[in-house]
Design a protein around this motif. Structure first.
Motif, short mmCIF file in Angstrom:
data_model
loop_
_atom_site.label_atom_id
_atom_site.label_comp_id
_atom_site.label_asym_id
_atom_site.label_seq_id
_atom_site.Cartn_x
_atom_site.Cartn_y
_atom_site.Cartn_z
N ARG A 1 0.83 -1.21 0.00
CA ARG A 1 0.00 0.00 0.00
C ARG A 1 0.86 1.26 0.00
O ARG A 1 0.60 2.21 -0.73
N GLN A 2 1.90 1.27 0.82
CA GLN A 2 2.74 2.46 0.93
C GLN A 2 3.46 2.76 -0.39
O GLN A 2 3.65 3.93 -0.75
N VAL B 1 -3.51 -5.21 -3.16
CA VAL B 1 -2.78 -4.11 -3.79
C VAL B 1 -1.66 -4.67 -4.68
O VAL B 1 -1.43 -4.15 -5.78
N ALA B 2 -0.98 -5.72 -4.22
CA ALA B 2 0.06 -6.34 -5.05
C ALA B 2 -0.51 -6.77 -6.39
O ALA B 2 0.12 -6.60 -7.45
N GLU C 1 -3.25 -5.48 -7.76
CA GLU C 1 -3.71 -4.27 -8.46
C GLU C 1 -2.58 -3.53 -9.17
O GLU C 1 -2.80 -2.91 -10.22
N VAL C 2 -1.38 -3.58 -8.61
CA VAL C 2 -0.27 -2.87 -9.26
C VAL C 2 0.28 -3.64 -10.45
O VAL C 2 1.15 -3.15 -11.17
N GLY C 3 -0.21 -4.87 -10.66
CA GLY C 3 0.15 -5.61 -11.86
C GLY C 3 1.05 -6.81 -11.67
O GLY C 3 1.47 -7.43 -12.66
N ALA C 4 1.35 -7.16 -10.43
CA ALA C 4 2.23 -8.30 -10.19
C ALA C 4 1.60 -9.60 -10.69
O ALA C 4 0.38 -9.79 -10.58
N ASP C 5 2.43 -10.48 -11.22
CA ASP C 5 2.00 -11.83 -11.59
C ASP C 5 2.15 -12.78 -10.42
O ASP C 5 1.36 -13.71 -10.25
N ARG C 6 3.21 -12.55 -9.63
CA ARG C 6 3.53 -13.45 -8.52
C ARG C 6 4.00 -12.64 -7.31
O ARG C 6 4.38 -11.47 -7.45
#
Length: 251
Positions: A114-115, A149-150, A152-157
């Motif tokens: 989040r930060q 959030v992880a 949402e920011v676009g991470a695959d893993r």
């Protein structure tokens, strides 16, 4: 499907760098590891090049492309401009972003998603334009809002930070508690659409319980423990031992 094994070459590079000599060879031992069945190679190039040198990356990229085209190159690091440029120049299949300060001896914590959401979103988007799979370093015990959030920011893993688990090598009770924290984090992450990697202080002894508790484990990245074992068993046999520990059947 059993977790794939990516061999982290940093400890080998650190040993090489004790002398102004080309041995032990990072690419030479990487070749042995891949020939023995490892699924990929990992490096974490730091700004001071105290272990992996920037010049090692093109050689490792060429090794995989020329001799082991089915294997993957995973590059870890803090997404500074210089790091992202290094990634763009060497085209790894996977990038693992860690929130390290350059002075840290090793990675020792995951992201506060989040930060750092805006920063991570920009970095992940830049990497995705290269067609790279992106994994974000994640603390055990991370809760659902953070993991959302992880995603949402676009991470695959996410890569579960297993350092606290590995530190409990002399306490089965504490190890069981840390293992459950890792497992619960994976239990939350998978329904959100995040795949699971893991790494830090994994060994032949503590990897099987992790693989059982997190059956969705896609990949483990292992360097220190694997390199230590290679001094005793040799690189090829050590890779086979870790493959079996992760649940892979060997022919």
């Amino acid at each position: 499907m059993p977790a794939k094994l990516s061999v982290n070459l940093n400890a080998i590079a650190m040993l090489r760098n004790r002398r102004d000599l080309p041995w032990p060879s990072v690419t030479g031992l990487g070749r042995i590891a891949l020939a023995a069945g490892a699924h990929g190679l990992t490096v974490h190039p730091r700004p001071d090049q105290r272990h992996i040198h920037f010049a090692d990356l093109p050689a490792i990229r060429a090794l995989i492309d020329d001799e082991f085209p089915g294997c993957e190159f995973n590059v870890e690091g803090y997404p500074s401009e210089s790091f992202l440029k290094l990634v763009e120049d060497n085209e790894p299949e996977q990038v693992t972003l860690v929130p390290d300060d350059p002075s840290q001896a090793t990675s020792d914590h995951g992201w506060d998603f989040r930060q750092h959401a805006d920063f991570l979103k920009q970095s992940v988007a830049r990497l995705k334009r290269l067609g790279v799979r992106v994994s974000l370093f994640c603390d055990p015990g991370t809760d659902e809002p953070q993991l959302a959030v992880a995603k949402e920011v676009g991470a695959d893993r996410i890569e579960l930070y297993t350092g606290p688990y590995g530190a409990c090598h002399n306490s089965p009770e504490k190890a069981a508690s840390e293992l459950e924290r890792l497992g619960k984090t994976a239990d939350i992450a998978v329904p959100l659409g995040l795949e699971i990697n893991a790494g830090h202080d994994l060994t032949v002894a503590n990897l099987p319980p992790l693989a059982r508790r997190v059956p969705t484990l896609a990949e483990v990245s292992i360097g220190h423990g694997l390199t230590a074992d290679a001094l005793e068993y040799g690189m090829a046999e050590t890779v086979r031992r870790f493959l079996r520990a992760a649940g892979n059947e060997l022919s």
